[in-house]
Structures are given as C-alpha cells and as structure tokens.
Design a protein around this motif. Structure first.
Motif, PDB file in Angstrom:
ATOM      1  N   ARG A  78      19.426 -20.911  28.278  1.00 34.55           N
ATOM      2  CA  ARG A  78      19.752 -21.205  26.843  1.00 34.55           C
ATOM      3  C   ARG A  78      18.445 -21.083  26.329  1.00 34.55           C
ATOM      4  NH1 ARG A  78      23.590 -25.775  24.330  1.00 34.55           N
ATOM      5  NH2 ARG A  78      21.645 -26.774  24.594  1.00 34.55           N
ATOM      6  N   VAL A  79      18.131 -20.064  25.270  1.00 28.60           N
ATOM      7  CA  VAL A  79      16.858 -20.309  24.693  1.00 28.60           C
ATOM      8  C   VAL A  79      16.811 -20.958  23.221  1.00 28.60           C
ATOM      9  CG1 VAL A  79      14.912 -18.997  23.508  1.00 28.60           C
ATOM     10  CG2 VAL A  79      15.950 -18.171  25.548  1.00 28.60           C
ATOM     11  N   ASN A  80      16.226 -22.024  23.066  1.00 28.03           N
ATOM     12  CA  ASN A  80      16.653 -23.030  21.897  1.00 28.03           C
ATOM     13  C   ASN A  80      15.131 -23.184  20.896  1.00 28.03           C
ATOM     14  OD1 ASN A  80      19.154 -23.908  22.964  1.00 28.03           O
ATOM     15  ND2 ASN A  80      18.050 -25.573  23.967  1.00 28.03           N
ATOM     16  N   TYR A 113      19.367 -12.552  26.700  1.00 28.84           N
ATOM     17  CA  TYR A 113      19.206 -12.971  28.125  1.00 28.84           C
ATOM     18  C   TYR A 113      20.697 -13.309  28.648  1.00 28.84           C
ATOM     19  CZ  TYR A 113      19.916 -17.179  25.531  1.00 28.84           C
ATOM     20  OH  TYR A 113      20.017 -18.304  24.599  1.00 28.84           O
ATOM     21  N   LYS A 114      21.090 -13.333  29.890  1.00 30.23           N
ATOM     22  CA  LYS A 114      22.342 -13.615  30.504  1.00 30.23           C
ATOM     23  C   LYS A 114      22.332 -15.063  30.370  1.00 30.23           C
ATOM     24  CE  LYS A 114      22.813  -9.855  33.663  1.00 30.23           C
ATOM     25  NZ  LYS A 114      23.244  -9.492  35.367  1.00 30.23           N
ATOM     26  N   SER A 115      23.407 -15.740  29.839  1.00 30.63           N
ATOM     27  CA  SER A 115      23.670 -17.292  29.789  1.00 30.63           C
ATOM     28  C   SER A 115      23.845 -17.637  31.022  1.00 30.63           C
ATOM     29  CB  SER A 115      24.695 -17.416  28.648  1.00 30.63           C
ATOM     30  OG  SER A 115      26.031 -16.884  29.348  1.00 30.63           O
ATOM     31  N   GLN A 116      24.253 -16.943  32.225  1.00 33.03           N
ATOM     32  CA  GLN A 116      24.628 -17.679  33.342  1.00 33.03           C
ATOM     33  C   GLN A 116      24.056 -16.744  34.439  1.00 33.03           C
ATOM     34  OE1 GLN A 116      28.848 -18.815  34.816  1.00 33.03           O
ATOM     35  NE2 GLN A 116      28.264 -20.625  33.843  1.00 33.03           N
ATOM     36  N   VAL A 127      14.905 -13.943  36.857  1.00 30.15           N
ATOM     37  CA  VAL A 127      15.850 -13.753  35.816  1.00 30.15           C
ATOM     38  C   VAL A 127      15.230 -13.370  34.479  1.00 30.15           C
ATOM     39  CG1 VAL A 127      17.350 -15.044  34.087  1.00 30.15           C
ATOM     40  CG2 VAL A 127      17.129 -16.114  36.348  1.00 30.15           C
ATOM     41  N   PRO A 128      15.607 -12.112  34.078  1.00 28.13           N
ATOM     42  CA  PRO A 128      15.053 -11.441  33.118  1.00 28.13           C
ATOM     43  C   PRO A 128      15.276 -11.979  31.590  1.00 28.13           C
ATOM     44  CG  PRO A 128      16.850 -10.193  33.583  1.00 28.13           C
ATOM     45  CD  PRO A 128      16.690 -11.226  34.716  1.00 28.13           C
ATOM     46  N   ILE A 129      14.324 -12.055  30.819  1.00 34.06           N
ATOM     47  CA  ILE A 129      14.677 -12.385  29.320  1.00 34.06           C
ATOM     48  C   ILE A 129      13.900 -11.531  28.393  1.00 34.06           C
ATOM     49  CG2 ILE A 129      13.959 -14.237  27.514  1.00 34.06           C
ATOM     50  CD1 ILE A 129      13.920 -16.281  29.753  1.00 34.06           C
ATOM     51  N   LYS A 130      14.832 -10.783  27.426  1.00 33.08           N
ATOM     52  CA  LYS A 130      14.282  -9.669  26.736  1.00 33.08           C
ATOM     53  C   LYS A 130      13.809 -10.142  25.463  1.00 33.08           C
ATOM     54  CE  LYS A 130      17.079  -6.038  28.897  1.00 33.08           C
ATOM     55  NZ  LYS A 130      18.129  -5.308  28.970  1.00 33.08           N
ATOM     56  N   ILE A 131      12.560  -9.473  24.892  1.00 31.61           N
ATOM     57  CA  ILE A 131      12.024  -9.909  23.761  1.00 31.61           C
ATOM     58  C   ILE A 131      12.023  -8.742  22.758  1.00 31.61           C
ATOM     59  CG2 ILE A 131      10.035 -10.996  22.421  1.00 31.61           C
ATOM     60  CD1 ILE A 131       9.559 -12.569  24.971  1.00 31.61           C
ATOM     61  N   LYS A 132      12.357  -8.687  21.624  1.00 33.91           N
ATOM     62  CA  LYS A 132      11.925  -7.599  20.542  1.00 33.91           C
ATOM     63  C   LYS A 132      11.616  -8.165  19.365  1.00 33.91           C
ATOM     64  CE  LYS A 132      14.667  -3.918  18.566  1.00 33.91           C
ATOM     65  NZ  LYS A 132      15.916  -3.071  18.165  1.00 33.91           N
ATOM     66  N   MET A 133      10.214  -8.115  19.101  1.00 30.41           N
ATOM     67  CA  MET A 133       9.651  -8.527  18.081  1.00 30.41           C
ATOM     68  C   MET A 133       9.965  -8.092  16.738  1.00 30.41           C
ATOM     69  SD  MET A 133       7.762 -10.957  19.043  1.00 30.41           S
ATOM     70  CE  MET A 133       6.321 -11.259  18.078  1.00 30.41           C
ATOM     71  N   PRO A 134      10.014  -8.792  15.566  1.00 27.44           N
ATOM     72  CA  PRO A 134      10.251  -8.435  14.357  1.00 27.44           C
ATOM     73  C   PRO A 134       9.298  -7.078  13.798  1.00 27.44           C
ATOM     74  CG  PRO A 134      10.171 -10.689  14.240  1.00 27.44           C
ATOM     75  CD  PRO A 134       9.453 -10.193  15.626  1.00 27.44           C
ATOM     76  N   ALA A 135       9.770  -6.404  12.849  1.00 27.93           N
ATOM     77  CA  ALA A 135       8.832  -5.287  12.493  1.00 27.93           C
ATOM     78  C   ALA A 135       7.787  -5.728  11.626  1.00 27.93           C
ATOM     79  CB  ALA A 135       9.573  -4.318  11.656  1.00 27.93           C
ATOM     80  N   ILE A 146      12.922 -22.329  26.774  1.00 22.26           N
ATOM     81  CA  ILE A 146      14.173 -21.855  27.695  1.00 22.26           C
ATOM     82  C   ILE A 146      14.586 -23.030  28.643  1.00 22.26           C
ATOM     83  CG2 ILE A 146      14.368 -20.249  29.487  1.00 22.26           C
ATOM     84  CD1 ILE A 146      11.444 -18.717  28.482  1.00 22.26           C
ATOM     85  N   GLN A 147      15.764 -23.265  28.296  1.00 16.18           N
ATOM     86  CA  GLN A 147      16.491 -24.380  28.962  1.00 16.18           C
ATOM     87  C   GLN A 147      17.389 -23.870  30.294  1.00 16.18           C
ATOM     88  OE1 GLN A 147      20.181 -26.427  27.240  1.00 16.18           O
ATOM     89  NE2 GLN A 147      18.538 -27.666  26.856  1.00 16.18           N
TER      90      GLN A 147
END
Length: 340
Positions: A78-80, A113-116, A127-135, A146-147
C-alpha cells in the motif's frame, strides 16, 4: 472469537529532512525489503526513493522482498500519502481517505501497484511500482510511504490474535530545487476530547507542497470577559507538518473541566528557518460543548447548584417573617381595650 490484529512496523522514512535508518536485518519477522534505486535517484546516499522526475514522466521502480522464512509468504502493498499525525509528526502508516483541500496531487492518481504478492520461502521477488507524473510542472515535493505487510497465513480458528509485520519505505518525488514559501494557517478552534483529556483543539493547515520541520508552538488562551489568561502552553519538540496536510494542535486542559465562555487564542508557530506565524482567533465554548467534552474526558461532572429555587424559597420565608413582624408590631402598638 473475534480476531485482533497486532502490527509491528520498521519505519524506514522518519524525518522531515528524510534521513533513513539502515535496513534492519531480518528482525525475526521473516523478511526484509530493499529499494532498487534507479539512475534518477537524487540523493544516492540514502536508502529510500528520492527521485528527480519530469512532468508527464512514466517510470517503474522496484522493491525487492526477501522472504527469509521457511514458509511461502503473502505480502500486502500500500502506498500512503504523507500526513501529519495527532502527535504533530509526519507519518505514513495509515491510508488517509479524507485528504486536505489544498492537495494538488493525490498519490492514488500517480502511483499504481499490485496490492498483494506471493513470495516463496527462502527467495527474493522484485515488485514493480508504476509512477505517472502529472502534466503540470511543480516546485516542492510529493511524499509517500510504501507500506509492505506480511500476512499471517495461519488458518487456526482457535487463534485470537492475527499478527502482521511490516516496513514502510519512503518515496519522495521532486522536479526542481526551487524553494517553496512556507505557510501555516489557522483553520478552526473548538473544544474537544484529545488523548482522552479535556482540550481546546486548533486545526492548522500547511497548504504548501513543502514539508515543514523543527516546529515549536506557543499558545495563550484568554477569557474575553475577564481578560484573564486561563491557559498558557509551550511545545518545543521539533514537531513537523507534511505537505498539504492539517494538524489538530491540542491544548491540554490538565484534566480540568472546560468552562463555557468567550475566549481568544494567541498562537505562535516557528521553525528552524526563522519563519514565524502568529495567529489570533476568538472562539466560544458553549454550555452544551463543555458538558459533552467534560462527560467524555472526566466522567460525571458535578452539576452546578441552581440557586434560583433557593432564592425563591428564601424570598418567601423572608416575606412571611416581614408579615409576622408587621402583625406583631401592630398588635403591640394598638390602643388598650376598655375594661368593663
């Protein structure tokens, strides 16, 4: 039997200035995590993600889970988003659903990301975590944690406690080195129960995309009717505020009941960069608010004596005494009756 959850966290992202403790060895919890730091890692000396990004940039980062136990394990991700907790420090342990109105970029819209995930015994998984930055380009920072939690796979129905173990790994996203003008606003003042005590709570807001650290608080509460200082507090604990967050600054009433009335709070907040914010606000504690807070925090509060009925009773008794005195006086001073 209802299951309770016991949670143990190893926090790897603890300060507004973002220092990180070294990764602990297994810690007897059966797994460790480690970030794979990419080329755009801004500070390569730290062990959390400190990424220099660009508008619209898309990137996948990886967290390595080492399952050191003899059993396959299930891990929850989980990303908090960073928030300011009740003690006045930046935290990442909870998923705050009600975000501050000043928040421009919610990590839920940026990070996926995948939660599990399942990791076999004595093995490592990326484990991959994808980031898509704002325009839009921005100054300041987006902070998150990242929990990673290890689930207890025990299926025993007799077990009353379900254990969960986890780490929180920091994630900081910046695009520029431009400084952001710091700001702290007073949003609201009201009586409340805080940490099971009678309190006056000041809601403060950091509306900027900057984490503010080394905060000190000084507050004076004055009764507007008598102009008497009823409470004076000072907190010098190097407290913090997360970007775009609120903090409920609680003034402890020292276990004393709140009194209804009209008050003024004079609050000064300062940081290590010689910024100082002075905020003054009038507020009212109604009889109903005082009663509700006192009942919860103190228990049954002795009722105030209602003198009205005693004044009426006293008045009636006094009137009877006056009437009797008048009758007695008239009888005493009346002409003597003529004897036969």
């Amino acid at each position: 039997m209802k299951k309770f959850i016991s949670i143990i966290f190893c926090i790897l992202f603890v300060s507004v200035s973002l220092p990180i403790s070294s990764f602990a060895n297994d810690n007897n919890i059966g797994f460790t995590i480690q970030p794979e730091l990419p080329k755009n890692q801004k500070d390569k000396k730290v062990s959390y993600f400190d990424l220099r990004m660009k508008p619209k940039q898309q990137q996948t980062i990886y967290v390595r889970i080492s399952n050191t136990s003899n059993k396959d394990g299930t891990f929850r991700f989980r990303v908090n988003q960073a928030y300011t907790n009740k003690s006045g420090f930046i935290d990442y342990a909870e998923d705050i659903t009600k975000k501050d109105e000043s928040l421009r970029y919610d990590t839920k819209n940026i990070i996926s990301y995948k939660s599990q995930v399942r990791v076999k015994a004595k093995s490592v998984k990326k484990v991959p975590i994808k980031i898509k930055m704002p325009a839009e380009k921005y100054d300041g920072q987006i902070l998150a944690g990242i929990q990673v939690m290890k689930e207890d796979d025990s299926n025993s129905k007799k077990e009353s406690i379900k254990n969960q173990y986890g780490y929180i790994l920091g994630l900081r996203l910046t695009e520029t080195d431009e400084s952001v003008k710091r700001e702290i606003k007073l949003v609201d003042v009201k009586p409340a129960v805080s940490f099971a005590r009678t309190s006056v709570v000041v809601k403060l807001q950091n509306p900027t995309m900057d984490a503010i650290g080394h905060l000190k608080y000084k507050a004076v509460v004055t009764d507007r009717e008598t102009n008497k200082v009823v409470k004076k507090v000072s907190y010098d604990k190097d407290m913090q505020m997360a970007p775009n967050s609120t903090y409920d600054f609680a003034i402890d009433w020292d276990k004393k009941p709140l009194e209804p009335g009209d008050y003024t709070i004079d609050l000064t907040v300062s940081d290590a960069k010689n910024n100082k914010w002075n905020m003054k606000e009038n507020f009212t504690i109604t009889e109903n608010q005082a009663e509700q807070v006192n009942k919860v925090a103190i228990g049954k509060v002795p009722e105030k004596t209602d003198w009205t009925k005693w004044i009426i009773i006293g008045g009636v008794i006094l009137l009877i005494i006056v009437i009797l005195l008048v009758i007695w006086y008239r009888k005493k001073n009346s002409p003597h009756q003529v004897r036969k």
